[in-house]
Scaffold this active site. Structure first.
Site, PDB file in Angstrom:
ATOM      1  N   SER A   1       0.848  -1.190   0.000  1.00 55.68           N
ATOM      2  CA  SER A   1       0.000   0.000   0.000  1.00 55.68           C
ATOM      3  C   SER A   1       0.881   1.237   0.000  1.00 55.68           C
ATOM      4  O   SER A   1       1.960   1.244   0.589  1.00 55.68           O
ATOM      5  CB  SER A   1      -0.904  -0.007   1.241  1.00 55.68           C
ATOM      6  OG  SER A   1      -1.812   1.068   1.212  1.00 55.68           O
ATOM      7  N   ASP A   2       0.407   2.265  -0.673  1.00 50.84           N
ATOM      8  CA  ASP A   2       1.109   3.542  -0.657  1.00 50.84           C
ATOM      9  C   ASP A   2       0.076   4.652  -0.744  1.00 50.84           C
ATOM     10  O   ASP A   2      -0.983   4.478  -1.352  1.00 50.84           O
ATOM     11  CB  ASP A   2       2.099   3.655  -1.817  1.00 50.84           C
ATOM     12  CG  ASP A   2       3.054   4.812  -1.607  1.00 50.84           C
ATOM     13  OD1 ASP A   2       3.963   4.670  -0.760  1.00 50.84           O
ATOM     14  OD2 ASP A   2       2.884   5.853  -2.254  1.00 50.84           O
ATOM     15  N   GLN A   3       0.391   5.778  -0.136  1.00 46.39           N
ATOM     16  CA  GLN A   3      -0.570   6.870  -0.066  1.00 46.39           C
ATOM     17  C   GLN A   3       0.126   8.205  -0.283  1.00 46.39           C
ATOM     18  O   GLN A   3       1.253   8.405   0.176  1.00 46.39           O
ATOM     19  CB  GLN A   3      -1.234   6.867   1.311  1.00 46.39           C
ATOM     20  CG  GLN A   3      -2.293   7.928   1.509  1.00 46.39           C
ATOM     21  CD  GLN A   3      -2.904   7.834   2.889  1.00 46.39           C
ATOM     22  OE1 GLN A   3      -2.246   8.128   3.875  1.00 46.39           O
ATOM     23  NE2 GLN A   3      -4.149   7.416   2.953  1.00 46.39           N
TER      24      GLN A   3
END
EC number: 3.6.1.-
Length: 194
Positions: free
Chosen positions: A69-71
């Site tokens: 996951s990356d944001q």
């Protein structure tokens, strides 16, 4: 899918806490990928590429479903990073006061046995209240959100900064869209509720 191990490719305690909500045993590994944005890469392209890279970068010796996951936080078209200190946090919140910002979270599930990766992007909008300088400084001093994109913790006192939140999954704002994750795991044959 009982033979598959679930792995979170993240050292984030926030993502670990979110994944624990699903009551599925999992382990964590530190992903090994370059997070430098590519030239002309949109925020959406960036988070999707990094989520997939994180999931695929972990060396796994047994059949596993690896979550990456990356944001990023975007205000007025610009990516806003983690502030890392009080001064930057105050500056970020001052710029966000009375504004709307968007979080894009890329999510990927990599099947180490088949080599298949399923991924998606979730968008979440945050509408800030108009804030005084004193309110911003009090908030920063109380919560010290120095390692949070956008300089707030929505799961804590940061909720007082907002007029409205828009998105399908509030977990997205913390960094791991669980509703989408449940769907991606199901596509790989792992049912959260059995």
């Amino acid at each position: 899918m009982e033979n598959y191990q679930l792995v979170l490719a993240s050292t984030s305690p926030f993502r670990q806490q979110l994944l624990e909500k699903l009551a599925i045993p999992f382990s964590t590994l530190s992903p090994n990928c370059d997070e430098t944005p590519l030239e002309d890469e949109s925020p959406q392209q960036l988070v999707l590429r990094l989520a997939e890279s994180k999931a695929q970068s972990c060396q796994i010796n047994q059949p596993s479903l690896v979550i990456g996951s990356d944001q990023v936080c975007v205000i007025n078209g610009n990516i806003v990073g983690k502030p890392h200190n009080r001064q930057n946090a105050i500056a970020q919140l001052t710029a966000q006061s009375g504004q709307s910002i968007v979080f894009y979270t890329g999510l990927a599930v990599y099947n180490s046995e088949t080599g298949e990766t399923r991924s998606c992007i979730d968008e979440f909008k945050v509408h800030f209240r108009p804030l005084t300088q004193a309110q911003i400084e009090r908030y920063v001093d109380k919560e010290q959100p120095f390692y949070c994109a956008g300089s707030f913790k929505s799961e804590g006192l940061g909720i007082a900064l907002f007029e409205k939140l828009e998105g399908k999954d509030p977990n997205t704002l913390v960094g791991l869209p669980l509703i989408d994750l449940i769907d991606l795991l199901a596509q790989q044959g792992m049912q959260v509720l059995g």
